[in-house]
Design a protein around this motif. Structure first.
Motif, short mmCIF file in Angstrom:
data_model
loop_
_atom_site.label_atom_id
_atom_site.label_comp_id
_atom_site.label_asym_id
_atom_site.label_seq_id
_atom_site.Cartn_x
_atom_site.Cartn_y
_atom_site.Cartn_z
N GLU A 9 0.84 -1.21 0.00
CA GLU A 9 0.00 0.00 0.00
C GLU A 9 0.87 1.25 0.00
O GLU A 9 0.56 2.22 -0.67
N THR A 20 -2.37 7.26 3.57
CA THR A 20 -2.05 5.84 3.77
C THR A 20 -1.55 5.62 5.20
O THR A 20 -1.95 4.66 5.86
N ARG A 23 -4.49 5.76 7.57
CA ARG A 23 -5.29 4.53 7.47
C ARG A 23 -4.59 3.38 8.19
O ARG A 23 -5.22 2.60 8.91
N LEU A 27 -6.37 1.62 11.23
CA LEU A 27 -6.91 0.29 10.96
C LEU A 27 -6.04 -0.87 11.45
O LEU A 27 -6.56 -1.98 11.63
N ALA A 42 -6.65 -7.24 6.38
CA ALA A 42 -7.74 -7.14 5.41
C ALA A 42 -8.43 -5.79 5.50
O ALA A 42 -8.80 -5.20 4.46
N ASP A 43 -8.60 -5.27 6.71
CA ASP A 43 -9.21 -3.95 6.87
C ASP A 43 -8.38 -2.88 6.15
O ASP A 43 -8.92 -2.01 5.48
N GLY A 46 -8.02 -3.93 2.15
CA GLY A 46 -9.27 -4.09 1.42
C GLY A 46 -9.38 -5.44 0.74
O GLY A 46 -10.18 -5.62 -0.18
N ARG A 47 -8.55 -6.37 1.19
CA ARG A 47 -8.53 -7.73 0.65
C ARG A 47 -7.84 -8.62 1.67
O ARG A 47 -7.16 -8.14 2.58
#
Length: 62
Positions: A9, A20, A23, A27, A42-43, A46-47
């Motif tokens: 990411e 980023t 986040r 998260l 995953a949070d 997003g996968r």
């Protein structure tokens, strides 16, 4: 493996991208041990967690 996947990411958006980083902090770091690591990843991503980033790094390092 988890670190390599999370790092994808930052590679996409730049290492100094504040959005980023925020986040990631909200998260992954803030929830800490309240959720399993796979859920935190995953949070953020997003996968689900993937071995592909780790595999690519190992191939590159050979």
């Amino acid at each position: 493996m988890i670190a390599d996947d999370l790092f994808t990411e930052f590679q996409k958006h730049g290492l100094r991208d504040r959005t980023t980083a925020k986040r990631y902090r909200e998260l992954v770091l803030a929830p800490g041990g309240t959720k399993p690591a796979a859920e935190l990843v995953a949070d953020f991503l997003g996968r689900p967690l993937s071995i592909e980033a780790y595999r690519a790094k190992m191939e590159k390092d050979q």
